[in-house]
Structures are given as C-alpha cells and as structure tokens.
Design an enzyme around this catalytic site. Sequence first.
Site, PDB file in Angstrom:
ATOM      1  N   LYS A   1       0.883  -1.372  -0.097  1.00 44.94           N
ATOM      2  CA  LYS A   1      -0.100  -0.029   0.013  1.00 44.94           C
ATOM      3  C   LYS A   1       0.795   0.998  -0.117  1.00 44.94           C
ATOM      4  O   LYS A   1       0.712   2.190  -0.694  1.00 44.94           O
ATOM      5  CB  LYS A   1      -0.730   0.024   1.071  1.00 44.94           C
ATOM      6  CG  LYS A   1      -1.986  -1.090   0.966  1.00 44.94           C
ATOM      7  CD  LYS A   1      -2.900  -1.245   2.196  1.00 44.94           C
ATOM      8  CE  LYS A   1      -3.965  -2.520   1.861  1.00 44.94           C
ATOM      9  NZ  LYS A   1      -4.629  -3.048   3.098  1.00 44.94           N
TER      10      LYS A   1
ATOM     11  N   GLN B   1      -4.963  -1.563   9.149  1.00 46.77           N
ATOM     12  CA  GLN B   1      -4.625  -2.899   8.509  1.00 46.77           C
ATOM     13  C   GLN B   1      -5.366  -4.069   9.353  1.00 46.77           C
ATOM     14  O   GLN B   1      -5.011  -3.937  10.576  1.00 46.77           O
ATOM     15  CB  GLN B   1      -3.340  -3.304   8.432  1.00 46.77           C
ATOM     16  CG  GLN B   1      -2.888  -4.556   7.531  1.00 46.77           C
ATOM     17  CD  GLN B   1      -3.301  -4.674   6.385  1.00 46.77           C
ATOM     18  OE1 GLN B   1      -3.300  -3.850   5.484  1.00 46.77           O
ATOM     19  NE2 GLN B   1      -4.042  -5.678   5.835  1.00 46.77           N
TER      20      GLN B   1
ATOM     21  N   ASP C   1     -11.284   2.731   3.011  1.00 50.58           N
ATOM     22  CA  ASP C   1     -11.663   1.316   2.929  1.00 50.58           C
ATOM     23  C   ASP C   1     -13.145   0.971   2.764  1.00 50.58           C
ATOM     24  O   ASP C   1     -13.668  -0.230   2.293  1.00 50.58           O
ATOM     25  CB  ASP C   1     -11.108   0.368   3.917  1.00 50.58           C
ATOM     26  CG  ASP C   1     -10.113  -0.250   3.916  1.00 50.58           C
ATOM     27  OD1 ASP C   1      -9.491  -0.580   2.720  1.00 50.58           O
ATOM     28  OD2 ASP C   1      -9.221  -0.694   5.060  1.00 50.58           O
TER      29      ASP C   1
END
Length: 283
Positions: free
Chosen positions: A52, A96, A119
């Site tokens: 990422k 995460q 997200d």
Amino acid sequence: MAKLIDGKTISTQIKDEVKAETEKLKEKGIKVSLAVIQVGNDPASSVYVRNKKKACEYCGIESLSYELPESTTEEELLKLIRDLNDNPECNGILVQLPLPKSINEEKILDEISPLKDVDGFHPVNVGALSIGKPGFVSCTPAGVIELIKRSGYSIEGKECVVIGRSNIVGKPMAMLLLRENGTVTVTHSRTKDLKEVTKRADILVVAIGKPKMIDASYVKEGAVVIDVGIHRNEDNKLCGDVDFESAEPHCSAITPVPGGVGPMTIAMLMKNCLESVKLQNRV
Ligand code: NDP
C-alpha cells in the site's frame, strides 16, 4: 479460449489516472495523504502494508506510517484515530486488519470519520451505497466493477450471480452490480442448489474463500467469471476460488489468479484517497 481479464494492466491504468490527478492537485497547493496503521507485526499484514505504501509513492500520495506494538490498547488506538480524524494533514485513514484479539475491530472501524474511511467499511458509507448516495465503496468489489467495465463488458440487464455474502466483498459487490442495473442473485453456504443458480449467470463473481471450488460444472457457457479468492496451494503457488483449468474453456472471459482482482484492490484504495481529498477540500 476465454479472454483473460488483465488486472495488472487495468490497475496500472487506474494508478496512472490517480497520479495525474494528484499532480494537478499539487499544482493547486493541495496534497493527498493516507495514514496507514498497523498494530503488531503479522508477516502477511506487513506485506500488504508495504504494498500500500509503495502504491502511494507511485501515485504521489504521502503515506503517514503508524507501526504500533502488539501491546497497543484499544483506547490508545481509538485516540490515534480521533487525532487523525481531526488532523487536516491526513485525508484517508486505513487500519490494517486483522487487529490483535484484545482490540474490538468493529469499534475501531466505526471510529474512523466517514469522510476519511477510504476502505469503505464505516456503516455510514455502507448505508450510502445501499441507498445509492455517494460515499466510499469497499475497494475489492469496486475493483471488480472496474475490471468488468474496462474490459468492455456491460452489466446492464445481465444475470449476475455473486457467491459469498461477506460485508467486505459479497454484499457490497451485489449492491454495486445492482447500481449498474444487473439482475443480481446472492448465494452463500445455505443456498440449496448452488450450481442451478450459478449456471444462470452471465456474470459470475466468486468470493467464497475455498480454493478451486468452482469448476466448469458451475459455469454457464460464455459467462464472464471473476475470481476474488486468493490462496496458496501445496506448492506455495497462488490460486483462486475458481478451478481455472476446468472453467476457462467455457467462459467468454475470466480473471487469472494472480493478476486479476488482486492488484485492483490497492488501485481502488488509491482512487478512494483521491476522492477523500476531493470531499474534504470540495475541489
Ligand atoms: P468470507 O469467509 O468472509 O466469506 C465467504 C462467503 O462464502 C460467505 O458468505 C460464505 O457463506 C460463502 N460460502 C462459504 N462456503 C460456501 C459454499 N460451499 N457454497 C456457497 N457459499 C459459500 O470471505 P471474504 O468475502 O472475506 O473473501 C472471499 C475470498 O476472497 C477469500 O479467498 C479471500 O482471501 C479473498 N479476498 C481477496 C481480496 C483481494 O484483494 N483479491 C480481498 C478480500 C478477500 P455464509 O455467509 O453462509 O457463511
């Protein structure tokens, strides 16, 4: 032979588009940034986080890195998220997963401001998707829609079947296909005759988490098959939820694993970071 839907090429196109836009924003004095939070040092999570950050660098997005010890408490993590919510230098926030067992994941994800929820997991954004309002969409299903459309396939009026109903893939996938005017059926572990349903699909999206479960006997002749699954087999090679060798001769198009859906997830995350800046700066 089926056409291979090339996620690598399409994800690079998307990242290049994001890069061009971040450069334009920079000229106006607006920078794009993403806070990436990792708690503990699970090796798989570390690989995802590294990828990422690499994608951020490629796209000209600043990544603000928070690598916290396994011993971090829920309260400490909530405080960090509240600080980042209030920090104008931070546009997107990514936590995460999985988090250590001592931390309630749902509580953490719900604390992220919906305007920074790149997200697309916050209930506000999930709700916005279901009633057709703008908001962040979960990256993997959003990436599947881009793969289908950019490969030249129309969704409108098609029989679309999704296998799997998870909150991060199956459910948002179904909502997005519906938004594109597909006729959508969602299947799951309690579906009675799975093959009878999947055999109707012009577009079949598979997100079960079972290596190579979907073979030719589940696929309608000429279907477009999208394989979201990702696993390592006994030889340490990557494979999907679809038995590629068996299904491929019967499809008009299919995604490979690796190189299909996988690279799209990060590309869509980059796109969401750009959207977050647009939302916050109203540009
Ligand atoms: P989950 O385990 O959360 O969900 C799996 C779904 O499949 C559930 O809805 C389950 O039904 C359904 N299911 C399980 N067994 C069957 C069966 N025999 N017949 C029909 N349906 C079944 O998985 P995720 O949605 O999180 O992920 C799915 C796959 O996608 C995994 O392989 C994962 O690694 C991969 N993935 C890949 C990503 C990428 O970037 N490429 C991103 C996210 C996930 P029920 O609800 O009834 O239990």
